[in-house]
Design a protein around this motif. Structure first.
Motif, PDB file in Angstrom:
ATOM      1  N   VAL A 575       0.826  -1.209   0.000  1.00  0.00           N
ATOM      2  CA  VAL A 575       0.000   0.000   0.000  1.00  0.00           C
ATOM      3  C   VAL A 575       0.859   1.257   0.000  1.00  0.00           C
ATOM      4  CG1 VAL A 575      -1.974  -1.102   1.106  1.00  0.00           C
ATOM      5  CG2 VAL A 575      -0.181  -0.069   2.520  1.00  0.00           C
ATOM      6  N   GLU A 576       2.131   1.147   0.367  1.00  0.00           N
ATOM      7  CA  GLU A 576       3.020   2.316   0.368  1.00  0.00           C
ATOM      8  C   GLU A 576       3.574   2.630  -1.016  1.00  0.00           C
ATOM      9  OE1 GLU A 576       3.492  -0.162   2.692  1.00  0.00           O
ATOM     10  OE2 GLU A 576       2.624   0.933   4.388  1.00  0.00           O
ATOM     11  N   GLY A 581      12.473   3.366  -2.866  1.00  0.00           N
ATOM     12  CA  GLY A 581      11.822   4.375  -2.043  1.00  0.00           C
ATOM     13  C   GLY A 581      10.314   4.368  -2.152  1.00  0.00           C
ATOM     14  N   ASN A 582       9.760   3.222  -2.582  1.00  0.00           N
ATOM     15  CA  ASN A 582       8.311   3.105  -2.811  1.00  0.00           C
ATOM     16  C   ASN A 582       7.795   4.211  -3.735  1.00  0.00           C
ATOM     17  OD1 ASN A 582       8.048   0.848  -1.089  1.00  0.00           O
ATOM     18  ND2 ASN A 582       7.933   2.184   0.704  1.00  0.00           N
ATOM     19  N   GLY A 583       8.638   4.623  -4.671  1.00  0.00           N
ATOM     20  CA  GLY A 583       8.297   5.752  -5.524  1.00  0.00           C
ATOM     21  C   GLY A 583       7.396   5.422  -6.692  1.00  0.00           C
ATOM     22  N   LEU A 584       7.221   4.139  -7.001  1.00  0.00           N
ATOM     23  CA  LEU A 584       6.391   3.766  -8.144  1.00  0.00           C
ATOM     24  C   LEU A 584       4.942   3.598  -7.700  1.00  0.00           C
ATOM     25  CD1 LEU A 584       6.398   3.021 -11.164  1.00  0.00           C
ATOM     26  CD2 LEU A 584       6.659   0.640 -10.478  1.00  0.00           C
ATOM     27  N   ASN A 585       4.047   4.333  -8.304  1.00  0.00           N
ATOM     28  CA  ASN A 585       2.623   4.266  -7.987  1.00  0.00           C
ATOM     29  C   ASN A 585       2.070   2.912  -8.428  1.00  0.00           C
ATOM     30  OD1 ASN A 585      -0.190   4.473  -7.988  1.00  0.00           O
ATOM     31  ND2 ASN A 585      -0.169   6.635  -8.546  1.00  0.00           N
ATOM     32  N   ASN A 586       1.556   2.137  -7.497  1.00  0.00           N
ATOM     33  CA  ASN A 586       0.982   0.827  -7.830  1.00  0.00           C
ATOM     34  C   ASN A 586      -0.522   0.777  -7.542  1.00  0.00           C
ATOM     35  OD1 ASN A 586       0.984   0.746  -5.063  1.00  0.00           O
ATOM     36  ND2 ASN A 586       2.164  -1.155  -4.864  1.00  0.00           N
ATOM     37  N   SER A 587      -1.181   1.933  -7.600  1.00  0.00           N
ATOM     38  CA  SER A 587      -2.621   1.962  -7.328  1.00  0.00           C
ATOM     39  C   SER A 587      -3.405   1.169  -8.369  1.00  0.00           C
ATOM     40  CB  SER A 587      -3.121   3.406  -7.283  1.00  0.00           C
ATOM     41  OG  SER A 587      -2.885   4.072  -8.516  1.00  0.00           O
TER      42      SER A 587
END
Length: 705
Positions: A575-576, A581-587
């Protein structure tokens, strides 16, 4: 007697352009901005036509233009645009307000000047950038059009629409210009353009390219080569890759080649521009059994400590990945590209452009290259069928990949992925050919020759116009994340995902109308199975038309097939966010998994690929095939590149086999168990649910050492 003698298919042309053969009666018809009705289709014929059919030059005229500006003159922002130069030959100030420049004489007002004066004797440069910038306090005005690299007519009109002058600029070589000397109506080519100043040292013609009597290629013993040029021309040559000039060796007789050598020759004669440089690489008594790519370029283009694109340069950070380094810039330089097959036979050679390519891989000691064809460098395609898995006989651009950050490791991770999914999945990958590279006759190690992912790749694979392709990378939101086209449709899609629950079928159906669901599932399955930890390497595209759907392209898996116990489901669908850096949007993938139908399809497709595409036996077979192809060559490669970009040892040939290839084999043997465990945990499935889909319970495997 009614027999057809000749034919020409005439389509709609811009005004004052023509369809012509040059030389007369030979070759294909091509559009030219230099018509010669009643005269030969040559530069001399054009000059004669202009002399006899044009009015004398007036006070204001076009004195010089270039559609091949790569290093001659910069805009304020540092960009190299096409340019047009006007000259005021009068003794008075001329106000240019509402004067027009155009590439179509039926539209004199295509671009109008602002309120700006051109002084007596002044040479004024206008950038043909397409930016339509009319601020008179800036160094250059910018038109709302560009000049075609293939050739363009440029015309000048006064404020009342009266024709003043025109210049037909053919496709020029890089950093050449075309124009007049003083008020002479004749046209000349300029090898050293002078934007903003009087034109000098022009020539009517360029000398023909010298010819070698021996084709490039691999030879077992020393060879003799002769060089031929047109009568009267002097030939100068080099054997180190440098551009030949009059200070180099003058050709007087046969040249003996006994070591790997890039032979380059150029013809000179008074009254002519020097010829294009002829290049041929001769590899004498070399070992490679793989295909060979030879890159030849003036050494400073790559290795000058200040301007060379392969070098750190003066602005590099001292810390990996060396931000600010020359090799981090998108600079390009001219190069001669040659391909020699595994039997040593020369296949194709073209003049093109070269860039350093890759992300963090640019910081490795062995760097990757993009080979780009441009009219201005001498070629618009590379006419050869490089890849057995493709039906194409020519390519616009290519990549020589040095395996990215896998360069000091296995050397085959990225092509392993391609070989596994190409033709097995509904997802696009780059074709590849394992090869070795020589630069200016020096051995440069093992590379993978690949298709380049850009709008031309899409156009070739899907028979669409490259101008109609929207191609994005990473999150696709910033302008810097647009490779081609626009991101407007993508941003609207992501906004919709963020505002709608995709478990509701109506909302899911809308998303399914915007993306190729089967393609996207195969993409996600691959990311998860391979334990790719560099998920930000993502490219996706669609044709810019109603009803077109987004599709994903797999590329750059140098951090795939690495950690066999990687919990990819948890990381990819966090969810992050995901990626560095968790920078890729995975929505989007998280939203889709909320839909029962999509989730079931995703898991069933995953089960199929585990049993087929990514079966242990198949992955091991591909590993052994790809490693075997380069096995003998890796003995030389590890000597050539003993260190990685961090300054650490890259190991030896022996450790490559015993450690790096062994690690891939272990991944192939054990990955299925860890994937099933990751899926089971993420969905909180029971043994029975897992068996129903995968035929196995998904029990956690023993920990890997």
């Amino acid at each position: 007697e009614g027999r057809q003698i000749d034919k020409a298919e005439v389509s709609e042309l811009k005004s004052d352009n023509a369809l012509a053969r040059n030389p007369d009666g030979e070759g294909d018809f091509k559009v030219t901005p230099k018509p010669t009705p009643g005269y030969p289709n040559t530069d001399t014929g054009y000059d004669d036509f202009i002399k006899n059919h044009s009015a004398a030059l007036g006070e204001l005229y076009i004195s010089e233009a270039s559609n091949a500006n790569y290093s001659t003159i910069k805009s304020v922002l540092g960009n190299y645009y096409d340019w047009i130069e006007l000259h005021n030959a009068s003794d008075r100030v001329i106000n240019l307000e509402d004067y027009g420049l155009t590439t179509n004489t039926s539209n004199p007002a295509m671009w109008r000047f602002p309120d700006k004066d051109i002084n007596p004797g002044e040479y004024m440069v206008v950038m043909a950038s397409g930016a339509n910038q009319k601020k008179t306090d800036q160094p250059y005005l910018h038109t709302n059009f560009r000049l075609s690299a293939k050739g363009e007519l440029v015309a000048l009109f006064d404020k009342n629409g009266n024709f003043l002058d025109k210049v037909g600029v053919e496709g020029l070589r890089a950093d050449m210009s075309y124009g007049r000397k003083d008020s002479n109506p004749d046209f000349y080519y300029f090898g050293t353009p002078t934007p903003g100043a009087v034109n000098t040292d022009g020539a009517k013609q360029t000398l023909s390219v010298p010819q070698f009597t021996l084709p490039a290629g691999k030879y077992a013993v020393a060879q003799q080569v002769e060089i031929m040029a047109v009568d009267g021309a002097q030939i100068y040559y080099t054997t180190d890759g440098s551009d030949p000039g009059k200070n180099d060796k003058q050709y007087t007789g046969p040249i003996t080649i006994s070591t790997p050598t890039p032979l380059r020759a150029r013809a000179y004669e008074d009254g002519y521009l020097p010829s294009i440089i002829a290049t041929a690489t001769y590899l004498i008594d070399t070992l490679p059994t793989l295909p060979i790519v030879c890159l030849t370029t003036d050494p400073p283009n790559l290795f000058d400590p200040v301007t060379g694109i392969y070098e750190m340069g003066p602005n590099a950070s001292a810390i990996f990945p060396y931000k600010g380094a020359n090799f981090k810039q998108d600079w390009e330089r001219p190069v001669h590209f040659e391909y020699i097959d595994e039997d040593g036979k020369f296949c194709v050679g073209v003049d093109a452009a070269i860039r350093i390519t890759g992300g963090y891989g640019r910081a490795m000691e062995q760097k990757g290259f993009a080979i780009l064809t441009r009219q201005q460098y001498g070629s618009t395609t590379i006419p050869y069928a490089f890849f057995d898995t493709r039906p194409f006989t020519e390519y616009k651009d290519l990549v020589l990949r040095a395996s990215g950050q896998d360069q000091p490791l296995s050397r085959i991770r990225d092509v392993l992925l391609s070989s596994l999914v190409d033709g097995q999945m509904d997802v696009d990958v780059q074709a590849f050919k394992q090869c070795v590279v020589y630069i200016n006759g020096k051995y440069w190690g093992v590379y993978n020759l690949r298709e380049k992912i850009n709008e031309y790749f899409i156009a070739q694979h899907y028979n669409v116009d490259p101008a109609d392709v929207d191609l994005l990378k990473y999150n696709g939101i910033k302008d810097s994340e647009i490779i081609a086209g626009t991101n407007a449709d993508w941003k609207a899609l992501i906004e919709y995902v963020g505002a709608h629950d995709l478990s509701i079928q109506e909302n899911y159906d809308y998303i399914a109308s915007q993306i190729d669901v089967d393609n996207y599932i195969d993409y996600l399955v691959t990311e998860v199975f391979t334990a790719n930890s560099d998920q930000a390497n993502i490219k996706y595209w669609k044709e810019h038309k109603p009803g077109a759907k987004w599709r994903w392209i797999l590329y750059d898996f140098c951090w795939g097939f690495f950690n066999v116990d990687h919990d990819s489901m948890q990381e990819y669908f966090s969810v992050e966010g995901t990626g560095y850096g968790n920078g890729l949007n995975n929505s989007l993938p998280r939203g889709l998994l909320k839909n029962d139908g999509f989730r079931q399809k995703f898991l069933e497709r995953f089960a199929y690929h585990l049993q087929n595409t990514f079966s242990k036996e198949r992955v091991l077979e591909k590993i052994h095939e790809l490693a075997g192809n380069i096995d003998e060559e890796m003995k030389r490669d590890r000597v050539r590149w003993p260190r990685d970009g961090y300054g650490n040892s890259a190991g030896t040939y022996e450790t490559w086999k015993s450690s790096q290839i062994k690690r891939l084999e272990t991944f192939a043997e054990k990955r299925e168990g860890w994937v099933l465990w990751s899926i089971k945990k993420y969905f909180n499935y029971t043994d029975e649910q897992m068996k129903e889909i995968f035929g196995k319970a998904g029990t956690r495997p023993p920990s890997s050492s």
